[in-house]
Design a protein around this motif. Structure first.
Motif, short mmCIF file in Angstrom:
data_model
loop_
_atom_site.label_atom_id
_atom_site.label_comp_id
_atom_site.label_asym_id
_atom_site.label_seq_id
_atom_site.Cartn_x
_atom_site.Cartn_y
_atom_site.Cartn_z
N THR A 557 0.86 -1.18 0.00
CA THR A 557 0.00 0.00 0.00
C THR A 557 0.90 1.22 0.00
O THR A 557 1.90 1.23 0.69
CB THR A 557 -0.85 0.06 1.28
OG1 THR A 557 -0.79 -1.20 1.94
CG2 THR A 557 -2.26 0.44 0.98
N ALA A 624 -7.34 1.76 -11.76
CA ALA A 624 -6.43 1.59 -10.62
C ALA A 624 -5.10 2.30 -10.88
O ALA A 624 -4.57 2.98 -10.01
CB ALA A 624 -6.19 0.10 -10.35
N LYS A 627 -5.18 5.90 -10.33
CA LYS A 627 -5.23 6.31 -8.93
C LYS A 627 -3.96 5.92 -8.18
O LYS A 627 -3.92 5.97 -6.96
CB LYS A 627 -6.44 5.66 -8.24
CG LYS A 627 -7.75 6.31 -8.63
CD LYS A 627 -8.91 5.77 -7.79
CE LYS A 627 -9.26 4.35 -8.20
NZ LYS A 627 -10.41 3.80 -7.47
N ASP A 629 -2.96 3.03 -7.73
CA ASP A 629 -3.14 1.75 -7.04
C ASP A 629 -2.47 0.66 -7.84
O ASP A 629 -3.13 -0.25 -8.37
CB ASP A 629 -4.63 1.43 -6.87
CG ASP A 629 -5.24 2.18 -5.71
OD1 ASP A 629 -4.50 2.46 -4.74
OD2 ASP A 629 -6.43 2.49 -5.76
N SER A 631 -0.70 -1.74 -6.96
CA SER A 631 -0.80 -3.05 -6.36
C SER A 631 -2.07 -3.76 -6.81
O SER A 631 -2.04 -4.93 -7.20
CB SER A 631 -0.79 -2.89 -4.85
OG SER A 631 -0.81 -4.11 -4.22
N LEU A 632 -3.19 -3.04 -6.77
CA LEU A 632 -4.45 -3.65 -7.19
C LEU A 632 -4.44 -3.96 -8.68
O LEU A 632 -4.93 -5.00 -9.12
CB LEU A 632 -5.62 -2.70 -6.88
CG LEU A 632 -5.91 -2.47 -5.40
CD1 LEU A 632 -7.11 -1.53 -5.23
CD2 LEU A 632 -6.17 -3.78 -4.68
#
Length: 890
Positions: A557, A624, A627, A629, A631-632
């Motif tokens: 994260t 994702a 943003k 993200d 990892s996602l």
RNA sequence: GAUCCAUUAGCUCAGUUGGGAGAGCGUCUGGGUGACAACCAGAAGGUCAUUGGUUCAAGUCCAAUAUGGGUCACCA
């Protein structure tokens, strides 16, 4: 036949080769293309003293993932690399090196020393950037910069002069942090605070009039020689009558006044404070208020000076010991108290910093901090994750003037020149030949260099050509995102922002992506002294760069530390291996020619299913990535490739590949390969090497090693397409997969061998019959059946069966002599319990008036449908349970 | 002293507008099946730290507490 991939996945075989292909063909080069939108990241420049460590690997992989993503999206993506001269760190290394020759830097002289430093830079400076290539960094190496190259030097001088002329840089005699070992001043940010065990010593300062005098406490008795007063609070009744009187400095014999000042807190210590303006920040301020002398008693090398009398030449701590002993013997020590003492240490060598009065250059921070705060408040600058904005804001709000001069040789020399005749200071970008005031030619440049972070602060625009209005600056600036660890927000991020706002009037980057630290398997910080650092190059050697990259960018994260786990590294490598083998399968099933695009009317249900699933993933992954993200996004691509494409689609499609229908075979081949291409693109930012290598075997347009536009690195990021949603086919495949899982489950529980063909009967509800039947051929192969029968009449189901219930159907497998009623019973009971729980939950919701009146209608309907579904499934399970129980009973 | 973070399966961690608890590894059971044993098919395993609040609904929002960690701070 198309040439296939090597039999086993061996990253060593192709990673270097692929990187060379990218670099030599110019695939990383960012052009100022007016047709494209720019995307820019400047690399936080690694120190030339350093080795590539796991922290760099994380930091750079994140940047590379973002850069590659944007490049695929059609941006003109520039990732600008470089390195930092690291003033103190490098100077220390070079000093150490010449010391091996038995020399001190003074023996060499400034010029010769700098020659050695540049030699060092040439020798080791390129090490990290060479190592970056192993990671797959897609930097534009043609634009590589160094904080002390000509352009950056010019930027530094220009900035310095600009600030000086605006009155934002001044020279002053103030208390600064001094590192006795490094022999230089430090900024506040370069001092680390640490609590250490120490003492308070209480000493009596007798009254000059022969009275009792005052008892003061101190943790630093050796500074007593520099005492010029004792301060008490004006409100402290204990000392009211002492104010204005004098006390005697024990043994030294010097008389000093007792003064009233708001600084002493009557609650603390004895309420009386010895004032040493030359060696303590607070005391200095008290001294200023009362016009006291700044009496210095410690030398730059932390030995005592002549003010300390017979202790002159002794180290400050040696002196402390001897001095306390003497005071005790003479009866001045009242008491000793153990205490935790906050101390400041040099962030480089961890020597205790000595506050010293000294002539230094400072940047006036308040006027610069304000616009930087404003940029964060009005959203021109955003932090990911958001919470780091607080760190940023608080630091700027509490900021004090920045001491920028360093008593070192390696760095940007301060562009200030002193006139020996009239004393005038000339500050100028160009080296002046004479004094700007009296015209004397007897001028000499300031000996000091600037804080490393002064030049780092200009990095996002000095690297693009500032102060010139270059084409690069116009096109690529401001940059898009700065990726860095939370440990240097203060040192660096903040300084870049205010420097940029002051010079370019714009924020240097729109987003700050903050990541955490890479820790070892036990969660400890990786450090040289612990020897627990893991070398990224060794990891790459063993597992490949792609595995390392994937491991570093998924399962984390933003802003949080991560633990380096070998498990996850292996699992990433296994994923690469899986992709490799799947691709090998696809290629081996191609004809001589690349399959041509087939008409969508020829697509089978499973084709539409995988196309739809990829389409969904495209949407998810793109959102994702936007943003941050990562990892996602990475996780989703992993699931798509492994759990959908490999586990289901490839298995389903085999029958067609081995079959006789030539057209259908071509369709399958085409969907297989076009899906793979899309998935490779989605994965490429994370695993650039393996995806590019596979791409070279399956690209629609043959890859030409000289033409980067044929590479995957420059392919097009897929776009979500409403027209590629196929809900019916998705449902069909979903049901087929559910049925298959049920049968496999039964097989496992009955311990029937995987190779044994079974028969199965599907008792389906009327409304689900069509959809269930449409999945017939999938279930037959996937569950390894010899026969599959669909029926809507219960009577068709034989008695000796094991069963499972899914939404809309019951699945039966006659197991004959393999029948295990105990297992069947246990499974049914478990299933019953589960379904009862589900019904209870849904009932709870539906009988809740609040839910019924306030929840969205769509949700209520969904719950109602679920209720019906679960109840039906439950009744089927109960019935079946009855049967089995009877069977066992009888 | 101020402030931030963490607390979810045995371990390491995901879980992003509040609406049926997930992954990897490990464990257990089967498996040499025409890409893959770096694999395949199954399974077990969780009052999401505690307490209270907001809400029809909380792992998710708010407040306190506990434990662990970080950052900042001019205390003699």
């Amino acid at each position: 036949m198309k040439e296939n991939l090597a039999k086993t996945y061996d990253p060593k075989e192709f990673e270097d080769r692929i990187y060379r292909m990218w670099e030599e063909s110019g695939a990383f080069r960012a052009e100022r293309d007016p047709e494209k939108k720019p995307f820019t990241i400047v690399m936080p420049p690694p120190n030339i003293t350093g080795q590539l460590h796991m922290g760099h690997a994380l930091d750079q992989t994140l940047q590379d993932v973002l850069t590659r993503y944007k490049r695929l999206q059609g941006y003109s993506a520039l990732w600008l690399p470089g390195s930092d001269h690291a003033s103190i760190a490098t100077e220390v290394k070079v000093v150490d090196r010449i010391r091996e020759e038995g020399l001190e830097k003074e023996d060499l002289g400034r010029e010769e020393f700098l020659k050695r430093a540049w030699q060092w830079k040439e020798e080791f400076g390129g090490k990290i950037t060479r190592q970056c290539r192993k990671l797959g960094d897609s930097c534009d190496w043609d634009r590589e910069r160094f904080t002390m190259d000509e352009g950056c030097n010019r930027a530094v001088n220009h900035f310095f002069v600009q600030l000086y002329e605006k009155g934002l840089i001044y020279r002053g005699n103030r208390l600064i942090n001094w590192c006795p070992k490094c022999g230089t001043s430090l900024s506040d940010a370069e001092v680390e605070h640490e609590d250490k065990n120490g003492f308070y010593w209480y000493f009596r300062y007798p009254g000059a009039d022969g009275g009792e005098g005052i008892v003061v406490a101190t943790s630093r008795p050796e500074t007593m020689f520099g005492d010029v007063a004792v301060a008490v609070s004006p409100d402290d009744e204990r000392y009211t009558d002492m104010i204005g009187k004098k006390v005697v400095l024990p043994i030294v014999g010097r008389e000093i006044p007792v003064i009233a000042d708001p600084y002493p807190d009557p609650e603390k210590g004895t309420g009386a404070v010895k004032i040493t303006p030359a060696h303590d920040e607070n005391d200095f301020q008290v001294g200023q208020r009362h016009d006291l002398e700044n009496l210095c008693c410690i030398n730059e090398d932390a030995t005592m000076n002549h003010v300390a009398g017979k202790y002159e030449g002794l180290d400050r701590y040696e002196c402390r010991k001897a001095w306390v002993k003497e005071l005790e013997e003479e009866g001045y020590l009242v008491k000793t108290e153990e205490m935790v003492i906050p101390t400041g240490e040099c962030y480089r060598c961890h020597t205790v910093v000595e506050p010293m009065l000294s002539d230094q250059w400072f940047v006036k921070m308040k006027p610069l901090a304000e616009p930087a705060l404003e940029a964060a408040r009005d959203g021109r600058l955003t932090h990911v994750p958001e919470r780091f904005e607080k760190t940023y804001v608080r630091w700027l709000e509490e900021i004090r003037d920045w001491c920028i001069s360093r008593q070192l040789w390696w760095g940007h020399r301060i562009p200030a020149y002193y006139c020996d005749e009239c004393g005038e200071i000339t500050v100028s970008e160009e080296t002046p030949t004479k004094c700007s005031k009296c015209g004397s030619e007897k001028i000499r440049q300031d000996e000091d260099v600037l804080d490393t972070w002064f030049s780092s602060g200009l990095w996002p625009f000095s690297t693009l050509g500032w102060p010139d209005e270059t084409e690069d600056l116009k096109y690529f600036y401001p940059t898009d995102v700065l990726v860095t660890g939370y440990d240097i927000i203060f040192f660096w991020v903040v300084r870049m922002v205010f420097s940029a706002l002051e010079t370019t009037g714009q924020v240097p980057f729109k987003d700050v992506y903050v990541h955490g630290l890479v820790r070892d398997e036990q969660g400890r910080k990786m450090s040289k002294s612990l020897g627990n650092g893991i070398d990224p190059l060794e990891v790459i050697e063993q597992y490949g760069a792609d595995a390392l990259r994937f491991m570093l960018t998924t399962g984390i994260t933003p802003g949080n530390d991560m633990r380096f786990k070998k498990d996850r590294l292996e699992s990433s490598r296994n994923f690469a291996n899986k992709l490799w083998n799947a691709s090998r399968f696809v290629i081996m099933n191609l004809e001589d020619e690349m399959p041509e695009k087939v008409d969508p009317s020829l697509w089978k249900d499973e084709d539409k299913w995988i196309i739809s699933r990829i389409n969904d993933a495209v949407k998810y992954v793109t959102e994702a990535m936007d943003k941050y993200d990562l990892s996602l996004a990475g996780q989703r691509v992993y699931d798509l490739i492994w759990n959908e494409y490999c586990d289901w689609y490839i298995e389903i499609v085999k029958e067609r590949l081995y079959g006789d229908d030539a057209q259908d075979k071509k369709t399958a081949q085409y969907v297989l390969i076009s899906s793979l291409r899309q998935m490779l693109t989605l994965l490429h930012p994370f695993m650039p090497f393996i995806t590019e290598e596979i791409w070279s075997h399956i690209a629609e347009k043959a890859v030409d090693e000289k033409d980067p536009d044929t590479f995957l690195i420059r392919a097009s990021w897929p776009e979500y397409d409403e027209g590629l949603r196929f809900p019916e086919e998705v449902n069909c495949l979903q049901m087929a997969m559910d049925i298959t899982r049920s049968i496999r489950n039964i097989r496992a529980e009955a311990e029937a061998p995987a190779g044994k063909k079974l028969r199965s009967i599907i008792l389906s509800d009327e409304d689900k019959m069509e959809i269930a039947k449409s999945g017939e051929r999938y279930v037959k192969t996937l569950a390894n059946l010899s026969g599959l029968q669909f029926t809507s009449t219960k009577g068709d189901v034989p008695e000796e069966v094991m069963s499972a219930v899914i939404d809309g159907a019951e699945i039966f497998v006659p197991l004959d002599d393999l029948m295990d009623y105990e297992a069947e019973l246990a499974r049914l009971r478990k299933e019953k319990k589960r379904l009862e729980g589900e019904v209870r939950r849904v009932d709870g919701k539906l009988s809740n008036q609040g839910f019924m009146s306030k929840a969205p209608e769509k949700l209520i309907n969904e719950e109602k449908e679920k209720k019906v579904m679960y109840e039906e499934m439950l009744s089927k399970v109960c019935l079946r349970l009855d049967q089995v129980e009877k069977k066992i009973g009888g």
